[in-house]
Design a protein around this motif. Structure first.
Motif, PDB file in Angstrom:
ATOM      1  N   ALA A   1      16.596 -52.549  44.896  1.00 10.28           N
ATOM      2  CA  ALA A   1      17.889 -51.884  44.723  1.00 10.28           C
ATOM      3  C   ALA A   1      18.981 -52.592  45.527  1.00 10.28           C
TER       4      ALA A   1
ATOM      5  N   LYS B   1      13.201 -50.181  47.333  1.00 12.45           N
ATOM      6  CA  LYS B   1      14.441 -50.134  48.108  1.00 12.45           C
ATOM      7  C   LYS B   1      15.062 -51.525  48.212  1.00 12.45           C
TER       8      LYS B   1
ATOM      9  N   SER C   1      21.385 -48.329  42.660  1.00 13.35           N
ATOM     10  CA  SER C   1      20.749 -47.252  43.411  1.00 13.35           C
ATOM     11  C   SER C   1      19.228 -47.314  43.266  1.00 13.35           C
ATOM     12  N   LEU C   2      18.564 -46.715  44.214  1.00 11.72           N
ATOM     13  CA  LEU C   2      17.109 -46.614  44.174  1.00 11.72           C
ATOM     14  C   LEU C   2      16.675 -45.834  42.932  1.00 11.72           C
ATOM     15  N   THR C   3      17.449 -44.838  42.542  1.00 10.01           N
ATOM     16  CA  THR C   3      17.152 -44.056  41.343  1.00 10.01           C
ATOM     17  C   THR C   3      17.204 -44.936  40.095  1.00 10.01           C
ATOM     18  N   THR C   4      18.161 -45.824  40.025  1.00 10.33           N
ATOM     19  CA  THR C   4      18.265 -46.737  38.877  1.00 10.33           C
ATOM     20  C   THR C   4      17.025 -47.613  38.774  1.00 10.33           C
TER      21      THR C   4
ATOM     22  N   THR D   1      10.001 -46.950  35.464  1.00  7.90           N
ATOM     23  CA  THR D   1       9.291 -46.004  34.600  1.00  7.90           C
ATOM     24  C   THR D   1       9.390 -46.445  33.142  1.00  7.90           C
TER      25      THR D   1
ATOM     26  N   SER E   1      14.039 -47.020  40.054  1.00  6.40           N
ATOM     27  CA  SER E   1      12.895 -46.162  39.743  1.00  6.40           C
ATOM     28  C   SER E   1      12.860 -45.784  38.265  1.00  6.40           C
ATOM     29  N   ASN E   2      14.008 -45.425  37.707  1.00  5.04           N
ATOM     30  CA  ASN E   2      14.078 -45.064  36.287  1.00  5.04           C
ATOM     31  C   ASN E   2      13.748 -46.265  35.402  1.00  5.04           C
TER      32      ASN E   2
END
Length: 79
Positions: free
Chosen positions: A30, A27, A36-39, A45, A41-42
């Motif tokens: 980000a 967080k 974004s947090l999704t960015t 990965t 996280s992706n």
């Protein structure tokens, strides 16, 4: 762990990797990079897959190996 060097990563990917390896929560990464947090996280990965690691510990090991983080344990006294 695969033999990827820091030069093989984009500046953004490398910045994410260093922050996460240093222990910064996703967080906060980000917020720092205004994504974004999704960015984050992706991208994490993808970095794990490229390096062949499964956790932040493996990422930290890679970052230490490439001298991207300071190893604070070198200055500890011997027991």
């Amino acid at each position: 762990m695969r033999n990827f060097t820091p030069k093989e990563f984009s500046s953004v990917s490398l910045a994410f990797a260093i922050d996460i390896a240093a222990g910064m929560p996703l967080k906060d990464v980000a917020l720092k990079h205004q994504v974004s947090l999704t960015t984050v996280s992706n991208e994490l990965t993808r970095i794990y897959r490229l390096l062949g690691v499964r956790s932040n510990v493996g990422l930290a090991h890679w970052a230490l190996h490439h001298k991207l983080l300071k190893n604070n344990f070198e200055s500890l006294p011997e027991l």
